[in-house]
Design a protein around this motif. Structure first.
Motif, mmCIF file in Angstrom:
data_model
loop_
_atom_site.group_PDB
_atom_site.id
_atom_site.type_symbol
_atom_site.label_atom_id
_atom_site.label_comp_id
_atom_site.label_asym_id
_atom_site.label_seq_id
_atom_site.Cartn_x
_atom_site.Cartn_y
_atom_site.Cartn_z
ATOM 1 N N TRP A 142 0.813 -1.220 0.000
ATOM 2 C CA TRP A 142 0.000 0.000 0.000
ATOM 3 C C TRP A 142 0.850 1.275 0.000
ATOM 4 O O TRP A 142 0.579 2.197 -0.780
ATOM 5 N N PRO A 143 1.894 1.403 0.840
ATOM 6 C CA PRO A 143 2.701 2.635 0.801
ATOM 7 C C PRO A 143 3.346 2.885 -0.556
ATOM 8 O O PRO A 143 3.515 4.037 -0.970
ATOM 9 N N VAL A 144 3.725 1.808 -1.265
ATOM 10 C CA VAL A 144 4.320 1.967 -2.594
ATOM 11 C C VAL A 144 3.275 2.502 -3.572
ATOM 12 O O VAL A 144 3.552 3.412 -4.375
ATOM 13 N N ILE A 145 2.058 1.976 -3.514
ATOM 14 C CA ILE A 145 0.980 2.452 -4.395
ATOM 15 C C ILE A 145 0.702 3.931 -4.152
ATOM 16 O O ILE A 145 0.607 4.735 -5.087
ATOM 17 N N GLU A 146 0.582 4.305 -2.883
ATOM 18 C CA GLU A 146 0.304 5.705 -2.571
ATOM 19 C C GLU A 146 1.494 6.593 -2.928
ATOM 20 O O GLU A 146 1.320 7.741 -3.354
ATOM 21 N N GLY A 147 2.708 6.078 -2.774
ATOM 22 C CA GLY A 147 3.894 6.850 -3.116
ATOM 23 C C GLY A 147 3.977 7.147 -4.597
ATOM 24 O O GLY A 147 4.256 8.291 -4.996
ATOM 25 N N PHE A 148 3.742 6.131 -5.448
ATOM 26 C CA PHE A 148 3.843 6.448 -6.869
ATOM 27 C C PHE A 148 2.633 7.231 -7.361
ATOM 28 O O PHE A 148 2.710 7.957 -8.353
ATOM 29 N N THR A 149 1.494 7.142 -6.654
ATOM 30 C CA THR A 149 0.362 8.009 -6.994
ATOM 31 C C THR A 149 0.718 9.471 -6.742
ATOM 32 O O THR A 149 0.443 10.350 -7.574
ATOM 33 N N LEU A 150 1.351 9.745 -5.601
ATOM 34 C CA LEU A 150 1.806 11.104 -5.316
ATOM 35 C C LEU A 150 2.857 11.549 -6.333
ATOM 36 O O LEU A 150 2.809 12.678 -6.848
ATOM 37 N N GLY A 151 3.793 10.673 -6.651
ATOM 38 C CA GLY A 151 4.827 11.004 -7.629
ATOM 39 C C GLY A 151 4.241 11.308 -8.994
ATOM 40 O O GLY A 151 4.654 12.267 -9.668
ATOM 41 N N ILE A 152 3.264 10.499 -9.426
ATOM 42 C CA ILE A 152 2.609 10.726 -10.720
ATOM 43 C C ILE A 152 1.926 12.086 -10.733
ATOM 44 O O ILE A 152 2.007 12.841 -11.713
ATOM 45 N N ALA A 153 1.248 12.406 -9.642
ATOM 46 C CA ALA A 153 0.558 13.702 -9.567
ATOM 47 C C ALA A 153 1.548 14.857 -9.711
ATOM 48 O O ALA A 153 1.285 15.833 -10.431
ATOM 49 N N VAL A 154 2.694 14.742 -9.053
ATOM 50 C CA VAL A 154 3.704 15.801 -9.139
ATOM 51 C C VAL A 154 4.245 15.905 -10.567
ATOM 52 O O VAL A 154 4.419 17.008 -11.102
ATOM 53 N N VAL A 155 4.511 14.763 -11.196
ATOM 54 C CA VAL A 155 5.042 14.782 -12.565
ATOM 55 C C VAL A 155 4.026 15.386 -13.536
ATOM 56 O O VAL A 155 4.375 16.185 -14.409
ATOM 57 N N ILE A 156 2.753 15.003 -13.393
ATOM 58 C CA ILE A 156 1.714 15.576 -14.265
ATOM 59 C C ILE A 156 1.665 17.088 -14.105
ATOM 60 O O ILE A 156 1.577 17.841 -15.085
#
Length: 573
Positions: A128-142
């Motif tokens: 779960w922390p990995v999923i939430e981490g890359f979701t946050l990362g994707i949002a920042v990149v977008i």
């Protein structure tokens, strides 16, 4: 299940549309609602990836239909997504749009193979922390990807890393042009935030884009627009397969395929948990998404995945069958055919505003706080995955996140494994000081075995050692070999070892590596603690010449059988 039956589960069937007679109205309404939401996103993701607005629309139409028909979820909506844009943008920047078709074909084949190989449940292995981490990362990149359009600067010619490119853009902006672009972004963001407060069903993104497009057209604002769109779907054609280009694109295509699989399975799982339309079939979902990407590539589109936000809108709007997702794709096709000239006038800054709001909405502050506040390991995984997603690559972030999660989990398991010296049960007898009783618990595996060996092997002044193993839940080859070394080492020193409660499932491994063979006598395997203690006292009495307190008979393990899972005497730590 027969081979034919196994293959049949990966294909569409009439059962997919069984509820349609009762649900067709709600499916049509849901499809139209999702189509309105998906239109600006399809345009924006196409532009942001570098493939173009037309590619985004084609993907939403073609992949939307194919994934709906062949996928494993009844309510999943597929198309271009922000996560895919994050991966595609550097590929297109490096290899050009000519590489897009090859990437689609390769990635599509990889995803279909993953489904055929029954890998549909592997998403459950991602913490779960990995999923939430890359979701946050994707949002920042977008968000960073929108900086050029938001400031009115052409996106081409900058570094492929979005953070570096955003910094470069800041040094190239024209202040007057940037003011108009930022004004459009601000208006779009404000309308998207305020529209739902006026009416929950009001599509803020469509209203915002229509408003700024109308004003920009009438006033003739100096803003870059989407440009001409095709009047229909392009004719299907296979991309030119240059061997050198294919070789260069295999690894990027694997990255795309991995992302498509992960995001689609996550979206399907979320949809299944929020709707009562039945479970999803992960393997069939992979096959459907792979075919969708193949089809999109043939029509000039981009790789597709299940879209979590659009799927959530579909579920909330009452979708019950795949007809809803098909309806959304048909609506987008009608837009391409009937309103292409209007869509071509949409300012790029307006699409940037839509994606900026979308990126912000992807991040749940409450969820981030929950992850960070849960455990230190979860906080580390969350932050590490997010940082690597932004600074390096999403797939690297997931891979490193999984590796770190595995290390942290092994560390936790190793700490949970323990060895404790205990008092002998019952009244003390002469010679008990020469008997050492150890309880080993938890997971006896490669990361914890050495600590157990060091703790027991250094025992002094003991004639007999009793090892209680019934609370060992996991025993791997290294753990079994450590037990063998421990028993053999003690026996060489003249210390008799008695083993109590080794579990039935662990006994074959213990025999294979020599644990039982290392015992002085196979009768030194016991099911229960009481007979083991009696045997230990008898051995001490014989060795030390101490008079026994009782002459009760010893009952050893009859046959080399299984140990009990629960100790017969309570442990004393």
């Amino acid at each position: 299940m027969s081979a034919d039956g196994s293959w049949r589960t990966l294909l569409p069937s009439a059962r997919d549309y069984a509820p349609l007679r009762a649900s067709w109205r709600s499916d049509l309404v849901a499809g139209l609602t999702v189509g309105v939401v998906a239109l600006p996103l399809a345009l924006a993701f196409g532009v942001s990836s570098g493939a173009g607005a037309a590619s985004g629309l084609v993907t939403a139409v073609v992949a939307g239909v194919v994934a709906a028909v062949f996928g494993g979820s009844h309510v999943q909506v597929s198309g271009p997504t922000g996560a895919m844009v994050v991966v595609l943008a550097p590929i297109i920047a490096q290899h050009g749009t000519a590489a897009l078709g090859i990437v689609c074909l390769l990635a599509g084949v990889f995803v279909v193979l993953a489904g055929v190989l029954r890998l549909g449940r592997t998403v459950g292995l991602i913490p779960w922390p990995v999923i939430e981490g890359f979701t946050l990362g994707i949002a920042v990149v977008i968000l960073l990807q929108q900086v050029p359009a938001a400031l009115g600067v052409p996106a081409a010619g900058h570094d492929t890393n979005t953070a570096v490119a955003a910094w470069q853009v800041l040094h190239e902006l024209d202040r007057s042009r940037a003011a108009w672009s930022l004004g459009v972004v601000a208006v779009v963001a404000a309308v998207m935030v305020l529209a739902p407060r006026v009416h929950r069903a009001l599509p803020g993104s469509i209203v915002a884009i229509a408003l700024v497009t109308a004003v920009a057209t009438v006033v003739d604002l100096p803003l870059a627009t989407i440009g001409a769109l095709p009047s229909g779907l392009p004719a299907p054609s296979l991309p030119a397969l240059d061997l050198g280009m294919v070789t260069q694109l295999v690894v990027p295509a694997l990255t795309v395929a991995a992302l498509a699989a992960i995001e689609s399975l996550l979206s399907a799982r979320v949809a299944a948990s929020h709707s009562d339309t039945g479970p999803y079939d992960g393997d069939r979902e992979l096959v459907g998404q792979g075919l969708a990407t193949l089809a999109a590539g043939v029509f000039g589109g981009m790789p597709a995945t299940g879209a979590i936000a659009r799927t959530a809108v579909n579920v909330r709007s009452g979708a019950r069958t795949r007809v809803a997702a098909i309806t959304h794709a048909v609506l987008l096709l009608l837009v391409v055919v009937a309103a292409g000239s209007v869509v071509s006038r949409i300012p790029l800054a307006a699409l940037a505003g839509v994606l900026i709001v979308t990126a912000v909405r992807m991040v749940s502050v409450a969820t981030a706080r929950t992850v960070v506040g849960s455990t230190r390991a979860a906080a580390v995984l969350f932050a590490l995955t997010a940082v690597i997603t932004v600074s390096v690559d999403l797939i690297y972030a997931v891979g490193i996140g999984l590796a770190v999660a595995a290390v942290l989990s092994l560390r936790t398991m190793a700490r949970a494994a323990g060895v404790h010296r205990e008092e002998l049960p019952g009244p003390a007898e002469p010679g008990d000081e020469h008997i050492a009783l150890f309880r080993i618990e938890g997971s006896l595996f490669f990361a914890a075995a050495e600590r157990v060996l060091d703790r027991v092997a250094t025992i002094q002044d003991a004639d007999v050692v009793i090892l209680r193993l019934s609370q060992v839940q996991v025993l791997d080859a290294t753990g079994a070999q450590t037990l063998h070394e421990l028993v053999a080492g003690l026996e060489r020193r003249g210390v008799t070892v008695l083993v109590k409660g080794i579990r039935h499932q662990h006994l074959p491994l213990a025999r294979h590596v020599g644990v039982v063979e290392a015992l002085r006598d196979e009768s030194h395997l016991f099911d229960d603690l009481t007979p083991a203690v009696r045997r230990a006292r008898d051995l001490v009495h014989e060795a030390r010449g101490v008079s026994p307190a009782s002459s009760a008979p010893v009952s050893a393990l009859s046959g080399a059988g299984a140990g009990r899972d629960v100790d017969d005497a309570p442990p004393v730590d």
